[in-house]
Design a protein around this motif. Structure first.
Motif, PDB file in Angstrom:
ATOM      1  N   UNK A   1       0.818  -1.213   0.000  1.00 33.68           N
ATOM      2  CA  UNK A   1       0.000   0.000   0.000  1.00 33.68           C
ATOM      3  C   UNK A   1       0.851   1.263   0.000  1.00 33.68           C
ATOM      4  N   UNK A   2       1.972   1.204   0.679  1.00 33.04           N
ATOM      5  CA  UNK A   2       2.833   2.400   0.773  1.00 33.04           C
ATOM      6  C   UNK A   2       3.787   2.532  -0.416  1.00 33.04           C
ATOM      7  N   UNK A   3       3.736   1.550  -1.336  1.00 33.16           N
ATOM      8  CA  UNK A   3       4.647   1.594  -2.484  1.00 33.16           C
ATOM      9  C   UNK A   3       3.883   1.460  -3.804  1.00 33.16           C
TER      10      UNK A   3
ATOM     11  N   UNK B   1       3.653   1.029  -9.903  1.00 36.26           N
ATOM     12  CA  UNK B   1       3.098   1.497 -11.174  1.00 36.26           C
ATOM     13  C   UNK B   1       4.161   2.074 -12.100  1.00 36.26           C
ATOM     14  N   UNK B   2       5.106   2.819 -11.553  1.00 34.66           N
ATOM     15  CA  UNK B   2       6.036   3.538 -12.407  1.00 34.66           C
ATOM     16  C   UNK B   2       7.351   2.800 -12.648  1.00 34.66           C
ATOM     17  N   UNK B   3       7.743   1.932 -11.725  1.00 37.05           N
ATOM     18  CA  UNK B   3       9.038   1.278 -11.891  1.00 37.05           C
ATOM     19  C   UNK B   3       8.966  -0.019 -12.704  1.00 37.05           C
ATOM     20  N   UNK B   4       7.831  -0.708 -12.644  1.00 37.12           N
ATOM     21  CA  UNK B   4       7.728  -2.014 -13.298  1.00 37.12           C
ATOM     22  C   UNK B   4       6.476  -2.025 -14.170  1.00 37.12           C
TER      23      UNK B   4
ATOM     24  N   UNK C   1       5.532 -10.748 -16.131  1.00 34.52           N
ATOM     25  CA  UNK C   1       6.705 -11.247 -16.850  1.00 34.52           C
ATOM     26  C   UNK C   1       7.925 -11.293 -15.937  1.00 34.52           C
ATOM     27  N   UNK C   2       8.045 -10.304 -15.073  1.00 38.86           N
ATOM     28  CA  UNK C   2       9.185 -10.269 -14.157  1.00 38.86           C
ATOM     29  C   UNK C   2       9.133 -11.447 -13.182  1.00 38.86           C
ATOM     30  N   UNK C   3       7.967 -11.689 -12.616  1.00 40.33           N
ATOM     31  CA  UNK C   3       7.816 -12.807 -11.671  1.00 40.33           C
ATOM     32  C   UNK C   3       8.068 -14.124 -12.375  1.00 40.33           C
TER      33      UNK C   3
ATOM     34  N   UNK D   1      10.295  -3.132  -6.261  1.00 42.82           N
ATOM     35  CA  UNK D   1       9.271  -2.637  -7.184  1.00 42.82           C
ATOM     36  C   UNK D   1       7.906  -2.492  -6.521  1.00 42.82           C
ATOM     37  N   UNK D   2       7.842  -2.596  -5.201  1.00 41.03           N
ATOM     38  CA  UNK D   2       6.600  -2.363  -4.494  1.00 41.03           C
ATOM     39  C   UNK D   2       5.692  -3.573  -4.376  1.00 41.03           C
ATOM     40  N   UNK D   3       6.234  -4.775  -4.608  1.00 45.89           N
ATOM     41  CA  UNK D   3       5.428  -5.997  -4.509  1.00 45.89           C
ATOM     42  C   UNK D   3       5.916  -6.849  -3.345  1.00 45.89           C
TER      43      UNK D   3
END
Length: 309
Positions: free
Chosen positions: A93-95, A100-103, A108-110, A152-154
């Motif tokens: 929630x805090x990222x 949204x903007x970094x990845x 595909x990354x996962x 990346x906020x995940x």
């Protein structure tokens, strides 16, 4: 003319006013940009923005999501196998900004990290170990993803190896091996059961023979004791042992005839069974005992050692 222009202006004003307000659903975050530049992140509830200046560019879900990745690789014993890895992740929630903007393509990354970890871990194991240590594979995938995706906020909630599918021929061979093992175990149990039955049957027969022999021995012992007592009684009335024995035999002969006569459906014939048979048998037995005693006395005299000169 003035009233005619006033109505459109009022309508436009109302549209602009209503467009200033918007709602954000629960477990969702709205990203606001102002003239194409990031402005703010709005959480769930009624929100307000500047019309024509601020724009909602995305709504990011904050619920836990799941991605299923199927990886084909080879084990240490050269068996190709497909693994289905389920990754449960959520946007922190805090990222929301980083997510949204970094990845741009998180799936595909996962997927790339899952492929990398699985193809690094599984080739170290034999096929049987893959089934046994699937939790270790899942832990390794989560550890790698957690370190990589946090930037990346995940957040990686959990990873699971939900399916392991070897090559069709390998599965068929494994099924044959399992069937053979089960048949072998079943045959061993059947053999053990048959052996136990044979042993128990032999024990039962041995016990039966022992008891039967003991019964016969007890019966003969009692018969001998009875005969001994009968001879003693006859000796008291002046009948010697030989005559007493013959008399007892004759008595048993007649007892046997009586027992046979009591059976109505018997075909047994006892020979001899004439009326004078008992008398002849008694005379013959007495004569046999007398002759036997005479032979015994003669042999004793013959075997007496001569005195030395």
């Amino acid at each position: 003319m003035g009233n005619f222009l006033l109505i459109p202006l009022i309508f436009v004003g109302l549209v602009i006013l209503f467009s200033s307000f918007f709602t954000v659903k629960q477990q969702t975050a709205a990203i606001i940009e102002r003239f194409g530049r990031f402005n703010s992140i709005r959480q769930s509830g009624l929100q307000m923005k500047i019309p024509l200046i601020d724009r909602i560019v995305a709504r990011v879900g904050l619920k836990i999501q799941q991605l299923d990745v199927i990886v084909e690789t080879k084990t240490l014993d050269d068996v190709f196998v497909k693994l289905k890895v389920s990754v449960q992740y959520v946007v922190i929630k805090s990222k929301v900004y980083e997510a949204f903007y970094k990845l741009e393509y998180p799936h595909d990354q996962i997927t790339s990290y899952v492929f990398d970890v699985v193809r690094a871990e599984v080739p170290k194991m034999k096929l049987d170990d893959v089934f046994v240590k699937k939790d270790d594979i899942a832990i390794a995938v989560k550890s790698e993803l957690q370190d990589a995706m946090l930037e990346y906020g995940y957040d990686i909630i959990k990873t699971l190896v939900t399916d392991i599918d070897p090559d069709a021929q390998v599965k068929e061979a494994m099924n044959r091996i399992n069937a053979s093992e089960r048949e072998k175990i079943a045959a061993q149990f059947e053999g053990d059961a048959a052996r136990i039955l044979i042993v128990e049957k032999a024990k039962a027969e041995a016990e039966s023979k022992r008891l039967q022999g003991q019964g016969i021995a007890d019966q003969r012992r009692e018969i001998a004791r009875g005969l001994e007592e009968s001879v003693e009684v006859l000796n008291k009335v002046g009948i010697n042992s030989q005559e007493a024995s013959a008399l007892i035999v004759v008595t048993q002969h007649y007892d046997t005839l009586q027992s046979i006569g009591e059976e109505t459906n018997t075909n047994l014939i006892l020979l001899p069974n004439s009326p004078q048979a008992g008398s002849d048998m008694l005379n013959n037995m007495v004569a046999s005992f007398t002759a036997s005693n005479m032979i015994g006395e003669s042999m004793k005299k013959t075997n007496v050692p001569k005195p030395k000169k």
